[in-house]
Design an enzyme around this catalytic site. Structure first.
Site, PDB file in Angstrom:
ATOM      1  N   SER A 137      -3.718  -3.093  -6.543  1.00 33.35           N
ATOM      2  CA  SER A 137      -2.696  -4.107  -6.232  1.00 33.35           C
ATOM      3  C   SER A 137      -2.827  -5.231  -7.239  1.00 33.35           C
ATOM      4  CB  SER A 137      -2.936  -4.671  -4.825  1.00 33.35           C
ATOM      5  OG  SER A 137      -2.098  -5.779  -4.579  1.00 33.35           O
ATOM      6  N   TYR A 150      -8.561  -8.928   1.362  1.00 40.02           N
ATOM      7  CA  TYR A 150      -7.741  -7.814   0.843  1.00 40.02           C
ATOM      8  C   TYR A 150      -7.939  -7.665  -0.673  1.00 40.02           C
ATOM      9  CZ  TYR A 150      -3.457  -5.189  -0.362  1.00 40.02           C
ATOM     10  OH  TYR A 150      -2.562  -4.262  -0.845  1.00 40.02           O
TER      11      TYR A 150
HETATM   12  N1  LIG Z   1       3.618  -3.301  -0.196  1.00 40.83           N
HETATM   13  C1  LIG Z   1       3.041  -4.067  -1.109  1.00 40.83           C
HETATM   14  O1  LIG Z   1       3.453  -5.226  -1.337  1.00 40.83           O
HETATM   15  C2  LIG Z   1       1.885  -3.554  -1.914  1.00 40.83           C
HETATM   16  C3  LIG Z   1       1.540  -4.258  -3.079  1.00 40.83           C
HETATM   17  C4  LIG Z   1       0.454  -3.817  -3.819  1.00 40.83           C
HETATM   18  C5  LIG Z   1      -0.258  -2.690  -3.438  1.00 40.83           C
HETATM   19  N2  LIG Z   1       0.112  -2.030  -2.309  1.00 40.83           N
HETATM   20  C6  LIG Z   1      -0.687  -0.860  -1.938  1.00 40.83           C
HETATM   21  O2  LIG Z   1       0.159   0.285  -1.936  1.00 40.83           O
HETATM   22  C7  LIG Z   1      -0.332   1.239  -0.993  1.00 40.83           C
HETATM   23  C8  LIG Z   1       0.795   1.682  -0.072  1.00 40.83           C
HETATM   24  O3  LIG Z   1       1.179   0.533   0.677  1.00 40.83           O
HETATM   25  P1  LIG Z   1       2.507   0.427   1.533  1.00 40.83           P
HETATM   26  O4  LIG Z   1       3.059  -0.892   1.204  1.00 40.83           O
HETATM   27  O5  LIG Z   1       3.330   1.642   1.374  1.00 40.83           O
HETATM   28  O6  LIG Z   1       1.846   0.330   3.002  1.00 40.83           O
HETATM   29  P2  LIG Z   1       2.304   0.848   4.445  1.00 40.83           P
HETATM   30  O7  LIG Z   1       1.656  -0.053   5.449  1.00 40.83           O
HETATM   31  O8  LIG Z   1       3.763   1.009   4.498  1.00 40.83           O
HETATM   32  O9  LIG Z   1       1.583   2.279   4.506  1.00 40.83           O
HETATM   33  C9  LIG Z   1       0.180   2.389   4.593  1.00 40.83           C
HETATM   34  C10 LIG Z   1      -0.159   3.566   5.496  1.00 40.83           C
HETATM   35  O10 LIG Z   1      -1.593   3.670   5.575  1.00 40.83           O
HETATM   36  C11 LIG Z   1      -1.892   4.137   6.865  1.00 40.83           C
HETATM   37  N3  LIG Z   1      -3.285   3.891   7.240  1.00 40.83           N
HETATM   38  C12 LIG Z   1      -3.846   2.706   7.624  1.00 40.83           C
HETATM   39  N4  LIG Z   1      -5.111   2.904   7.992  1.00 40.83           N
HETATM   40  C13 LIG Z   1      -5.379   4.227   7.848  1.00 40.83           C
HETATM   41  C14 LIG Z   1      -6.523   5.036   8.072  1.00 40.83           C
HETATM   42  N5  LIG Z   1      -7.678   4.525   8.552  1.00 40.83           N
HETATM   43  N6  LIG Z   1      -6.442   6.359   7.821  1.00 40.83           N
HETATM   44  C15 LIG Z   1      -5.278   6.893   7.362  1.00 40.83           C
HETATM   45  N7  LIG Z   1      -4.161   6.174   7.150  1.00 40.83           N
HETATM   46  C16 LIG Z   1      -4.212   4.862   7.378  1.00 40.83           C
HETATM   47  C17 LIG Z   1      -0.934   3.372   7.760  1.00 40.83           C
HETATM   48  O11 LIG Z   1      -0.821   3.961   9.060  1.00 40.83           O
HETATM   49  C18 LIG Z   1       0.338   3.407   6.943  1.00 40.83           C
HETATM   50  O12 LIG Z   1       1.139   4.505   7.318  1.00 40.83           O
HETATM   51  C19 LIG Z   1      -1.490   0.549  -0.262  1.00 40.83           C
HETATM   52  O13 LIG Z   1      -2.707   0.966  -0.828  1.00 40.83           O
HETATM   53  C20 LIG Z   1      -1.254  -0.921  -0.537  1.00 40.83           C
HETATM   54  O14 LIG Z   1      -2.445  -1.675  -0.480  1.00 40.83           O
HETATM   55  C21 LIG Z   1       1.168  -2.434  -1.543  1.00 40.83           C
END
Ligand SMILES: NC(=O)c1ccc[n+]([C@@H]2O[C@H](COP(=O)([O-])OP(=O)(O)OC[C@H]3O[C@@H](n4cnc5c(N)ncnc54)[C@H](O)[C@@H]3O)[C@@H](O)[C@H]2O)c1
Length: 256
Positions: A137, A150
């Site tokens: 991220s 985080y």
């Molecule tokens: N959305 C943003 O702004 C953003 C920015 C930078 C990085 N990211 C990263 O991108 C990736 C995807 O994020 P997203 O925004 O699609 O998130 P999201 O919350 O939409 O999806 C994350 C998924 O991870 C699952 N999860 C949580 N704990 C878990 C566990 N113990 N075992 C299995 N699954 C589990 C959740 O149930 C969820 O379905 C993540 O690694 C996030 O940190 C997101």
């Protein structure tokens, strides 16, 4: 399309970018395995997409991860591409955030990457091919106040993946570490429900599809770091060369 194989595995496939990646790949005729802790999320991702197969897996449980990966490979075939998306994102000031929550976040965001790496990467290395994609991220590159717990997990993801890449430079496996800025997915609700840094409203909110497109483009060019837009590229440069300037701005924007 940068994906040359047939089978993809996506952790955190029950929501957000993992869900979108799964549906995109299924629409292209790939076999997609999705892991998530949310059975409802998995079912919703897979509904109407014949190529998506799902497993309820807690990514922090190394044995369960290995077992599910073995099932994926015996039913669908060797994994050609891995997206490590599973994560949680509670925010807060470091001294105010519950220690148990911060440790759980490290266990999921970083420990989950360790577990899935151990289960999937040796096969890719043995076959001399595969795409290994870690979701770090911008928060792991450019920390700000209220995101400390985080950010620490995402810095761990970035360092782990960078070293992994260099340890397997000539293996035939392509590695990408993606560092999205704020992207429009349900994950943001977790941050908003806890504490929300004003800094995160400074840039443009990215569309999840733009992040996925950037991953494909960078893999194809053999580029490891994926900064998906101009803001993230500039942010990474400022962090590297003028961190003091950045912290000055952060204090100004946050007001403390
Ligand atoms: N959305 C943003 O702004 C953003 C920015 C930078 C990085 N990211 C990263 O991108 C990736 C995807 O994020 P997203 O925004 O699609 O998130 P999201 O919350 O939409 O999806 C994350 C998924 O991870 C699952 N999860 C949580 N704990 C878990 C566990 N113990 N075992 C299995 N699954 C589990 C959740 O149930 C969820 O379905 C993540 O690694 C996030 O940190 C997101």
């Amino acid at each position: 399309m940068a994906f040359h194989g047939k089978v993809a595995l996506i952790t955190g496939g029950g929501s957000g970018m993992g869900r979108l990646a799964a549906r995109n790949l299924a629409a292209e005729g790939k076999d997609v395995a999705i892991f998530d802790i949310s059975a409802d999320g998995l079912a919703e991702t897979a509904t109407g997409h014949a190529g998506i197969h799902h497993w309820v897996v807690d990514i922090t449980d190394g044995e369960a991860v290995s077992k599910a990966v073995a099932e994926v490979e015996s039913t669908l075939g060797p994994i050609d591409r891995l997206y490590n998306c599973a994560a949680i994102m509670p925010f807060g000031k470091l001294l105010e955030q519950d220690a148990a929550v911060m440790k759980k976040m490290m266990d999921i965001n970083y420990g989950g990457l360790v577990n899935i790496t151990k289960a999937v990467l040796p096969g890719m290395i043995a076959r001399g091919q595969g795409d290994f994609i870690s979701f770090a991220s911008m928060a792991g590159i450019l920390p700000t106040m209220l995101t400390g717990g985080y950010s620490a997990t995402k810095a761990a993801v970035a360092f782990f993946t960078e070293v992994l890449y260099h340890e397997h430079l000539n293996s035939g496996v392509r590695f990408a570490c993606v560092c999205p800025p704020t992207t429009n997915t349900p994950l943001l609700e977790q941050g908003k429900a806890t504490a929300w840094p004003k800094m995160l409203d400074q840039g443009t909110m990215l569309d999840p599809q733009d992040v996925l497109n950037a991953i494909d483009i960078h893999l194809e060019k053999g580029k490891f770091w994926v900064f998906p837009n101009r803001d993230s590229r500039i942010g990474a440069l400022i962090r590297r060369f003028a961190p003091g300037l950045l912290w000055k701005q952060i204090h100004q924007v946050e007001g403390f």
